[in-house]
Design a protein around this motif. Structure first.
Motif, short mmCIF file in Angstrom:
data_model
loop_
_atom_site.label_atom_id
_atom_site.label_comp_id
_atom_site.label_asym_id
_atom_site.label_seq_id
_atom_site.Cartn_x
_atom_site.Cartn_y
_atom_site.Cartn_z
N LEU A 132 0.78 -1.48 -0.22
CA LEU A 132 -0.18 0.25 0.19
C LEU A 132 0.77 1.24 0.33
N PRO A 133 0.63 2.29 -0.71
CA PRO A 133 1.91 3.23 -0.78
C PRO A 133 1.56 4.13 0.72
N HIS A 134 2.75 4.67 0.42
CA HIS A 134 2.20 6.19 1.36
C HIS A 134 0.67 6.93 1.59
N GLY A 135 0.26 6.83 2.57
CA GLY A 135 -1.15 6.91 2.88
C GLY A 135 -1.98 6.90 2.71
N VAL A 136 -1.97 5.89 2.51
CA VAL A 136 -3.16 4.61 2.19
C VAL A 136 -3.69 4.04 3.78
N GLU A 137 -4.59 4.68 3.22
CA GLU A 137 -5.27 4.15 5.23
C GLU A 137 -4.89 1.94 5.41
N ILE A 138 -4.29 2.01 6.47
CA ILE A 138 -3.54 0.15 6.71
C ILE A 138 -5.17 -0.19 7.32
N PRO A 139 -5.94 -1.25 6.60
CA PRO A 139 -7.01 -1.82 6.93
C PRO A 139 -6.58 -2.72 7.54
N ASP A 140 -7.64 -3.64 8.77
CA ASP A 140 -7.46 -4.77 9.74
C ASP A 140 -6.55 -6.08 8.90
N PRO A 141 -6.27 -7.25 9.43
CA PRO A 141 -6.03 -8.19 9.57
C PRO A 141 -7.03 -8.39 7.72
N CYS A 142 -7.13 -9.56 6.61
CA CYS A 142 -8.21 -9.08 6.20
C CYS A 142 -8.32 -10.88 5.72
N PRO A 143 -9.23 -11.92 6.61
CA PRO A 143 -8.86 -12.99 6.47
C PRO A 143 -9.85 -13.04 5.47
N TYR A 144 -9.74 -14.37 4.15
CA TYR A 144 -10.78 -14.27 3.68
C TYR A 144 -9.95 -16.16 3.45
N ASP A 145 -11.81 -16.64 1.48
CA ASP A 145 -10.99 -18.20 1.34
C ASP A 145 -9.85 -18.00 -0.25
N PRO A 146 -9.12 -19.13 0.34
CA PRO A 146 -8.22 -18.51 -0.93
C PRO A 146 -8.57 -18.62 -2.41
N SER A 147 -10.08 -19.41 -2.70
CA SER A 147 -10.23 -19.39 -4.42
C SER A 147 -11.56 -17.82 -4.26
N ASP A 148 -11.46 -17.24 -3.36
CA ASP A 148 -12.08 -16.06 -3.63
C ASP A 148 -11.54 -14.89 -3.20
N PRO A 149 -10.44 -14.14 -3.37
CA PRO A 149 -9.33 -13.62 -2.64
C PRO A 149 -10.13 -12.89 -2.59
N PRO A 150 -10.46 -10.58 -1.67
CA PRO A 150 -10.86 -10.11 -1.95
C PRO A 150 -9.75 -8.67 -1.85
N TYR A 151 -10.56 -8.04 -3.10
CA TYR A 151 -10.81 -6.74 -3.02
C TYR A 151 -9.78 -5.49 -1.63
N GLY A 155 -7.27 -24.67 6.15
CA GLY A 155 -7.00 -24.27 4.06
C GLY A 155 -7.68 -22.02 4.28
N ALA A 156 -7.95 -21.69 5.21
CA ALA A 156 -8.32 -20.30 4.98
C ALA A 156 -6.97 -19.78 5.27
N ALA A 157 -6.28 -18.35 4.88
CA ALA A 157 -5.86 -17.48 4.30
C ALA A 157 -6.46 -16.07 5.10
N THR A 158 -5.50 -15.42 5.68
CA THR A 158 -4.98 -13.90 6.09
C THR A 158 -4.26 -12.68 5.67
N ILE A 159 -4.83 -11.80 4.86
CA ILE A 159 -3.57 -10.92 4.73
C ILE A 159 -3.29 -9.60 5.57
N PHE A 160 -1.89 -9.54 6.13
CA PHE A 160 -1.80 -8.64 7.32
C PHE A 160 -0.99 -7.51 6.38
N PHE A 161 -1.16 -6.16 7.82
CA PHE A 161 -0.57 -4.70 6.91
C PHE A 161 0.80 -4.86 7.56
N LEU A 162 2.03 -4.49 7.27
CA LEU A 162 2.48 -3.80 7.95
C LEU A 162 3.59 -1.91 7.39
N GLU A 163 3.25 -1.30 7.46
CA GLU A 163 3.73 -0.35 7.79
C GLU A 163 4.75 -0.25 8.24
N MET A 164 6.19 0.05 7.30
CA MET A 164 7.27 0.17 7.54
C MET A 164 8.07 1.28 7.50
#
Length: 699
Positions: free
Chosen positions: A527-546, A610-619
């Motif tokens: 995510l570029p600088h300044g974009v709001e960081i969402p909470d961890p995003c759990p999802y089904d790998p067959s249906d990736p989230p936007y 079988g589930a997945a989650t996307i995590f967001f780390l601002e560096m």
């Protein structure tokens, strides 16, 4: 006076039912605690030197003489008498049943916590109208105990009260104006206390500063504490700081402290055990009984501090328990039942997983734990033995084979000692050489460091008297890099060696875990600088989230280059057949280690099979550390998956390395683990690592 060369045993028992104060409620079971404990100590422990300080219950008619009331002066005098009479290798048992509280500190220069933990005592004259109570502050108590420990005596303390009294908020009397059944009071106003000066001047109390270590604990806990700030003191406390120490009814309207009742039941049940019970065994067994007691009304986690191998009623130590298979029974459906020589007393809980090894297997490094002969899961736990179930893979193992709890392997990895080599200076430099000799003794005594002439990780050289340089080769990213750290004292050297050992052990978690395809960790863009960081995003790998603002990485590299202020997105997928709980640790180039997820106060992050989650780390860019050559500017992100359902690490695992020692305690939430029954442990763990190089922003 004890005779020279012969061990004597002493006991000081304090029980306070009656406070006669308008804020502090009276209690019911404290005299019962003292009477039952005194009978046990005299009959089965052989302690005849017993001093009792008691305040009579409102339900009893007999009165104690003023000389035997638990006043400040009498408690201090009793402890000072012990300091006078005890000798080396004597044993002292101290039991307090009454109220505990927290008060604003009288020693702000010593106590970073701003609160003093206090024992609530009675005033000199309890007759007449309600009046103030007295108290003994933690640093004062520690000072008095140290005078006994200085004689070479060993002290065991049991505190059946709220050891950090702000926990007990329910201070109203019970029905029909009956005494309280919880032991602890809120911070008291000044007019409710006897006015007096501290026991000693500030400079005398300075060595007994109360450094409190924060940590997230589940269940019974082993914690650093002001009572264990010096050697020779082991303590058992009724509850954690945010809990209540409960009294229970034992029949005929008689009450007892829950901790004391469970302690006595353990002692009586195992009075004929072939070996003396250690502090760790007592802690585990008492914790289990408190947690499962039918009259327990709210969570009460027993707390222990001190040396777990120390005999509870003595000065000796038991050798560590080695868990082995004692019996194997073949069941139907190709299953086996295995009996192990460890139970609740050794911290075993149901669902623990044990790896089985040949009796001749030796463990000199973490890799030696790979490829066990079999794996079994605990199904039933008794006090000193347990039963486990295993599949047909156990067919080739036998009695006396070794069993190692898988969670212990994680702990051993994080706390593993890294070998250090002292590069001695020219013998003609006597001043420096003497310093190095003293250092060698200290390094040998340090629990997490060992000296080794072959393949040392750390190389230590002298830069002059009490000035040292630590040199080592760090494996960061895909390359090795030399690093150095200069320190100005032996204390700083030992602190830094311990700090750096744990840091690089954390870095190696991914190498040692052996995921075997059960955990998938991939970079998922940024995510570029300044974009709001969402909470961890759990999802089904067959249906990736936007994900709004998500950008693809221009170059997928290792380490991954990313601009300062940008947020890297990491996809974690559970490919195992069990629910995994995820922790993410950021290892900063300044040798700082932080738990990034779960966020403080949030629930553990579970990942279903079988589930997945996307995590967001601002560096962000790392701080530079003075007097060091840092190996790189690469952040290493460790994704740890366990099956235990709780965090294994506190938020701040290690601080930034600095010239001042900052070692304040546990890198694990259950370091030197002697869990009680409510403490859930890690059955299995897997880890993977992502390296990120943070570049300066182009703005």
């Amino acid at each position: 006076m004890a005779s020279q060369g012969r061990q004597s045993k002493w006991a000081l028992l304090i029980g306070i039912n009656r406070y006669n104060n308008y804020i502090v409620p009276d209690l019911s079971g404290c005299l019962e605690d003292v009477d039952l404990m005194a009978a046990y100590l005299e009959r089965l422990v052989g302690i005849s030197n017993i001093t009792k300080l008691t305040s009579p219950s409102t339900l009893r008619t007999q009165a104690s003489s003023s000389a035997r009331l638990p006043t400040y002066n009498n408690v201090v005098a009793a402890l000072e008498e012990l300091a006078t009479k005890t000798q080396k290798d004597d044993f002292v048992y101290i039991h307090f049943s009454g109220h505990g509280t927290q008060l604003p500190t009288k020693f702000p220069q010593l106590n970073s916590n701003s609160q003093d933990e206090c024992l609530v005592l009675v005033r000199e004259d309890l007759s007449g109208n309600k009046g103030p109570v007295d108290h003994l502050r933690d640093v004062e108590f520690a000072y008095l105990l140290k005078q006994i420990a200085n004689k070479g005596a060993i002290i065991t303390i049991v505190m059946d009260c709220c050891h950090s009294g702000g926990a007990c908020r329910d201070m109203s009397l019970g029905q029909n104006n009956e005494p309280s059944i919880t032991r602890g009071v809120e911070s008291l106003p000044e007019d409710a206390l006897v006015a007096r000066s501290p026991i000693r001047k500030l400079s005398d109390l300075e060595p007994f500063r109360t450094n409190h270590t924060a940590g997230s604990f589940r269940g019974a806990s082993v914690v650093p504490h002001w009572l264990t700030s010096f050697q020779g003191v082991e303590f058992l406390a009724a509850c954690r700081a945010n809990q209540k120490a409960q009294e229970i009814e034992s029949g005929d309207r008689a009450y007892r402290g829950l901790l004391t009742a469970c302690l006595l039941s353990v002692l009586q049940d195992h009075s004929t055990h072939p070996k003396p019970l250690t502090c760790g065994m007592i802690f585990n067994l008492v914790s289990s009984r408190v947690a499962s007691h039918p009259k327990l009304t709210s969570q009460q986690d027993v707390v222990f501090g001190g040396e777990r191998r120390r005999v509870f009623f003595g000065t000796g130590r038991n050798a560590p328990n080695k868990t082995i298979i004692t019996r194997i029974t073949h069941l139907a459906n190709k299953k086996f039942q295995i009996e192990l020589s460890a139970g609740k007393a050794h911290g075993v809980i149901k669902t623990d997983v044990y790896a089985i090894y040949h009796p001749d297997r030796t463990f000199t490094s973490l890799m030696d734990y790979n490829s066990p002969s079999a794996v079994c899961q605990i199904s039933q736990v008794e006090d000193f033995v347990s039963t486990a179930l295993a599949e047909n893979s156990v067919a080739d193992v036998g009695v006396n084979w070794k069993a190692v709890r898988q969670s212990e392997i994680l702990r051993k990895q994080v706390l593993a000692r890294r070998p250090a080599k002292l590069l001695l200076p020219d013998a003609r430099d006597v001043e420096v050489h003497l310093s190095m000799e003293a250092l060698e003794k200290l390094v040998h005594e340090c629990a997490l460091i060992r000296l080794d002439d072959s393949k040392p990780f750390f190389r230590i050289s002298s830069q002059g008297f009490d000035r040292f340089k630590i040199s080592f080769t760090a494996n960061v990213g895909c390359f090795e890099s030399e690093a150095t750290v200069e320190v100005q004292s032996q204390a700083a050297l030992l602190s830094h060696l311990r700090h750096l050992s744990i840091y690089y052990n954390l870095l190696d978690l991914a190498t040692a875990s052996g995921c075997n395809g059960r955990l998938s960790v991939e970079k998922h863009g940024y995510l570029p600088h300044g974009v709001e960081i969402p909470d961890p995003c759990p999802y089904d790998p067959s249906d990736p989230p936007y994900i709004d603002g998500l950008e693809s990485l221009a170059i997928n590299s290792d380490p991954q280059d990313i601009q300062e202020g940008e947020t890297i997105c990491i996809q974690v997928r559970n490919k195992s057949l069990k629910t995994m709980f995820i922790e993410i640790i950021d290892l900063d180039p300044s040798w700082e280690a932080m738990r990034v997820y779960p966020i403080e106060g949030n629930a553990p992050i579970d990942l279903l099979p079988g589930a997945a989650t996307i995590f967001f780390l601002e560096m962000s860019r790392s701080l530079s550390v003075p007097d060091t050559v840092q190996p790189s500017q690469i952040d290493s992100i460790i994704v740890l998956a366990t099956t235990n359902g709780r965090e294994n690490f506190p938020m701040k695992i290690l601080p930034t390395l600095s010239s001042t020692p900052k070692w304040h305690g546990s890198p694990l939430t259950e370091i030197e683990n002697t869990r009680g029954a409510t403490g859930r442990d890690s059955a299995q763990w897997y880890a993977q690592r992502v390296d990120v190089r943070v570049l300066r922003s182009l703005d």
